[in-house]
Design a protein around this motif. Sequence first.
Motif, PDB file in Angstrom:
ATOM      1  N   SER A 154       1.554  -1.441  -0.266  1.00  0.00           N
ATOM      2  CA  SER A 154       0.113   0.357  -0.398  1.00  0.00           C
ATOM      3  C   SER A 154       0.999   1.252  -0.050  1.00  0.00           C
ATOM      4  O   SER A 154      -0.091   2.220  -0.159  1.00  0.00           O
ATOM      5  CB  SER A 154      -0.578  -0.263   1.233  1.00  0.00           C
ATOM      6  OG  SER A 154      -0.564   0.574   2.447  1.00  0.00           O
ATOM      7  N   ALA A 155       2.212   1.304   0.163  1.00  0.00           N
ATOM      8  CA  ALA A 155       2.943   2.553   0.489  1.00  0.00           C
ATOM      9  C   ALA A 155       2.594   3.650  -0.823  1.00  0.00           C
ATOM     10  O   ALA A 155       2.508   3.329  -1.989  1.00  0.00           O
ATOM     11  CB  ALA A 155       4.221   2.117   0.525  1.00  0.00           C
ATOM     12  N   ASN A 156       2.496   4.432  -0.087  1.00  0.00           N
ATOM     13  CA  ASN A 156       2.165   5.924  -0.639  1.00  0.00           C
ATOM     14  C   ASN A 156       1.899   7.033  -0.197  1.00  0.00           C
ATOM     15  O   ASN A 156       1.655   8.159  -0.046  1.00  0.00           O
ATOM     16  CB  ASN A 156       0.153   5.512  -1.334  1.00  0.00           C
ATOM     17  CG  ASN A 156      -0.256   6.636  -1.986  1.00  0.00           C
ATOM     18  OD1 ASN A 156       0.826   7.509  -2.345  1.00  0.00           O
ATOM     19  ND2 ASN A 156      -1.292   6.626  -1.758  1.00  0.00           N
ATOM     20  N   TYR A 167      11.860   6.824   2.616  1.00  0.00           N
ATOM     21  CA  TYR A 167      10.809   5.682   2.934  1.00  0.00           C
ATOM     22  C   TYR A 167       9.592   5.931   1.858  1.00  0.00           C
ATOM     23  O   TYR A 167       9.390   6.575   0.863  1.00  0.00           O
ATOM     24  CB  TYR A 167      10.000   6.318   4.081  1.00  0.00           C
ATOM     25  CG  TYR A 167      10.798   5.919   4.967  1.00  0.00           C
ATOM     26  CD1 TYR A 167      10.859   5.268   5.861  1.00  0.00           C
ATOM     27  CD2 TYR A 167      12.220   7.203   5.421  1.00  0.00           C
ATOM     28  CE1 TYR A 167      12.085   5.011   7.041  1.00  0.00           C
ATOM     29  CE2 TYR A 167      12.375   6.517   6.925  1.00  0.00           C
ATOM     30  CZ  TYR A 167      12.623   5.339   7.575  1.00  0.00           C
ATOM     31  OH  TYR A 167      13.369   5.491   8.522  1.00  0.00           O
ATOM     32  N   ASP A 168       8.750   4.961   1.266  1.00  0.00           N
ATOM     33  CA  ASP A 168       7.522   5.137   0.254  1.00  0.00           C
ATOM     34  C   ASP A 168       6.407   5.080   1.103  1.00  0.00           C
ATOM     35  O   ASP A 168       5.705   5.114   1.140  1.00  0.00           O
ATOM     36  CB  ASP A 168       7.406   2.972   0.451  1.00  0.00           C
ATOM     37  CG  ASP A 168       8.901   3.171  -1.492  1.00  0.00           C
ATOM     38  OD1 ASP A 168       9.755   3.886  -1.342  1.00  0.00           O
ATOM     39  OD2 ASP A 168       8.549   1.965  -2.386  1.00  0.00           O
ATOM     40  N   SER A 169       7.001   4.078   2.688  1.00  0.00           N
ATOM     41  CA  SER A 169       4.992   4.532   3.278  1.00  0.00           C
ATOM     42  C   SER A 169       6.329   5.839   4.713  1.00  0.00           C
ATOM     43  O   SER A 169       5.810   5.023   5.988  1.00  0.00           O
ATOM     44  CB  SER A 169       4.484   3.361   3.881  1.00  0.00           C
ATOM     45  OG  SER A 169       3.485   4.136   4.973  1.00  0.00           O
ATOM     46  N   ALA A 230      -1.932  -0.420   6.390  1.00  0.00           N
ATOM     47  CA  ALA A 230      -1.547   0.494   4.932  1.00  0.00           C
ATOM     48  C   ALA A 230      -1.978   1.346   5.267  1.00  0.00           C
ATOM     49  O   ALA A 230      -2.647   2.442   6.203  1.00  0.00           O
ATOM     50  CB  ALA A 230      -2.646  -0.435   4.289  1.00  0.00           C
ATOM     51  N   ASP A 231      -0.908   2.324   4.265  1.00  0.00           N
ATOM     52  CA  ASP A 231      -1.767   3.788   3.418  1.00  0.00           C
ATOM     53  C   ASP A 231      -3.098   3.692   2.952  1.00  0.00           C
ATOM     54  O   ASP A 231      -3.064   2.068   1.917  1.00  0.00           O
ATOM     55  CB  ASP A 231      -0.142   4.083   2.627  1.00  0.00           C
ATOM     56  CG  ASP A 231       0.569   4.516   3.772  1.00  0.00           C
ATOM     57  OD1 ASP A 231       0.514   4.284   4.538  1.00  0.00           O
ATOM     58  OD2 ASP A 231       1.602   5.381   2.668  1.00  0.00           O
ATOM     59  N   VAL A 232      -4.021   4.831   2.222  1.00  0.00           N
ATOM     60  CA  VAL A 232      -4.747   5.095   1.423  1.00  0.00           C
ATOM     61  C   VAL A 232      -3.542   5.070  -0.091  1.00  0.00           C
ATOM     62  O   VAL A 232      -2.609   5.128   0.207  1.00  0.00           O
ATOM     63  CB  VAL A 232      -5.084   5.813   1.235  1.00  0.00           C
ATOM     64  CG1 VAL A 232      -4.620   7.418   1.031  1.00  0.00           C
ATOM     65  CG2 VAL A 232      -6.773   6.230   1.106  1.00  0.00           C
TER      66      VAL A 232
END
Length: 362
Positions: A154-156, A167-169, A230-232
């Motif tokens: 989910s990384a956003n 970072y990705d998230s 999770a990220d949105v």
Amino acid sequence: MRTVGVEEELLLVDAESGEPRALSTAVLALAERRAEGDSVFESELHDQQVEFATEPRGVMADLAEEIRRWRAEAARSAAEAGAAVAALATSPLPVSPSIGESERYRWLGERFGLTAQEQLTCGCHVHVSVDSDEEGVAVLDRVRPWLPVLLALSANSPFWQGRDTSYDSYRSRVWGRWPSAGPVELFGSADRYHEQVRTLIGTGVLRDEGMIYFDARLSHRYPTVEFRVADVCLDPADPVLLATLARGLVETAARAWRAGGPPDPVPVSVLRTAAWQAARAGVAGRLLHPLTLNPEPAEDVVRALLTHVGDALEDSGDLAPAEKALRAVLRRGTGARTQRELLAGSDSLRTVVTECVARTRG
């Protein structure tokens, strides 16, 4: 078949500049005016965001249609209020968030200071039905090692206050500042779970059960296990994938529990390390494999998750769609990769946000 519901938090931004706009009150009022029955939209901690919740769904195609519908409705209401919505887990542009005016939000602001003030983050929460609290806690005990993989998928949120965080998230790192956030130990029974919740609230640090911010928890409102890690997601197809995998994890864990299989006693310190690695790398690097706890290519770990839940997804008819959706994520990357590619092509975080506004509706 177990039902699944999704809650998504969306960022309110200026349609031209991309800067966050504190217009949640106006957007919610406009959405409520058009609603047939009760509105699905709610306020969040900050005035620069709104949240919606789907109905519990048994068929993933119905869930996908509803997510797109409510994202489109949020966009319409935001446009009438002079803003737009973006499925971004953090604001790429600098922002000074404003805390909402409800008594609860004011308490959070006063109690937690800068942690609450800076907490302008948007997550995706997945609810999966369970038959009892006892089954739900058995599920929580058995899904723990797999939660970082959902985070990676989910990384956003690569940007924070106008900078690339590496970072990705980064949302998950900011969210981890809350005292009850993150992975938890094995509970063993519903009684022990509820005892720990009562103990945490009894400390006076947490206001109520709504502040139990575990990566996965028993919902205090519904008969569900709630995945909160999770990220949105930017692409509206990705929360459907998360919901599919979450339902598969719940069913797989419940079957193992009924068969007498014990949960894997991975230490919380290792789970925290796995979550950090997932936040840092997303699906582009290496993740800690939940079964070996060794660093392995993210694609291999993601496919291990699919194998782990494969029987449950086959039984629900979701295996082929999940395989297709996972291939798509691994090919194009998550929202973090999309945001960085947009920045590389424009050299403007404003362009990143405005392009993500368009992509939010799919």
